[in-house]
Design an enzyme around this catalytic site. Sequence first.
Site, PDB file in Angstrom:
ATOM      1  N   TYR A 119       1.408  -7.219  -4.710  1.00  0.00           N
ATOM      2  CA  TYR A 119       0.590  -7.036  -3.509  1.00  0.00           C
ATOM      3  C   TYR A 119       1.466  -6.710  -2.308  1.00  0.00           C
ATOM      4  CZ  TYR A 119      -2.630  -8.092   0.326  1.00  0.00           C
ATOM      5  OH  TYR A 119      -3.393  -8.011   1.471  1.00  0.00           O
TER       6      TYR A 119
ATOM      7  N   SER B 153      -1.059  -5.455   5.665  1.00  0.00           N
ATOM      8  CA  SER B 153      -1.233  -6.902   5.716  1.00  0.00           C
ATOM      9  C   SER B 153       0.107  -7.528   6.060  1.00  0.00           C
ATOM     10  CB  SER B 153      -1.689  -7.434   4.356  1.00  0.00           C
ATOM     11  OG  SER B 153      -1.535  -8.827   4.265  1.00  0.00           O
TER      12      SER B 153
END
Length: 320
Positions: free
Chosen positions: A184, A158
């Site tokens: 994350y 990502s």
Amino acid sequence: MTTAQTPIGSPFNAASTVDDVMQGVDLTGRVAVVTGGYSGIGLVTAKTLAAAGARVIVPARDQERAQAALASVAGVEVDTMDLSEPASIAAFAARMGERTSSLSTLINSAGVMASALFRDADGHEGQFATNHLGHYRLTCALWPLLKADGARVVSVSSRGHQIAGIDFDDIDFRRRPYDKWVAYGQSKTANALFAVALDARGAADGVRAFSVHPGQILTPLARHLSAEEVAGFDAQDAEGRPIIDPSRGLKTVDQGAATSLWCATSAALEGRGGVYCEDCDIAPINTGEQSRKGVAAWACDPALSERLWTLSEDLTKLGL
């Protein structure tokens, strides 16, 4: 200094869809595994591979949900696996060995994003454990099958990797305060570095590895976010409908899955690997000067990838 992170002039772009990149691709006789293949981008990925002729296996923790999503899709089989449980991963890989002698594609699409702090059975921070360690274990367990077919392994990272590199001194947030976004970002950096290290080990056997940024798409991955956090992404209009603007990274799921499928199938990537891709091309290194496009230097550094691989071997007691 030369770098593999150099765009190759792909004919596709941010607006390209799965139909665009898969036009003319025939996967008859190929076998693919797609984690997270029953929701969001993973679901589109699994369906598209099957439509191109591949036999697709989707391992899922939530069997009821997976069966409901894939029951009518020809060429897709659902199996059981929990990425947070090493024994479950090993059992799935053993069943795969009974099903097939080779595997041409592994797409590591499952994941968790910005959750409250949780830990796996070994005490490791949950986002790192699920997004990285689970897929590391799975890839190692499937290695004989991947090696047998010179497979491509695609890990869904990502642009969130730009939030944080890996804190090798405190990966599990034992000493620093837990921040769900830093955790994350760390896990997504791990996905990118994993592709670098895996490709270095697999290239001699024809196994090539890639990581991808699919785009910003509101899928069930955002289930841990509040309405205020979702609004902060400016990804919905006043009526709550998703804004589609590929130039800003705001994509449909068909556009979001395109880069994974391009990495998994494109002839343009023959002889290449160990790179982070976005918008259906190899991404340049991000300098932080103009936009968030591209890959952070810390997420494509060979030395850091080797450090992560060594740590992963130590934490899982697994290797190739």
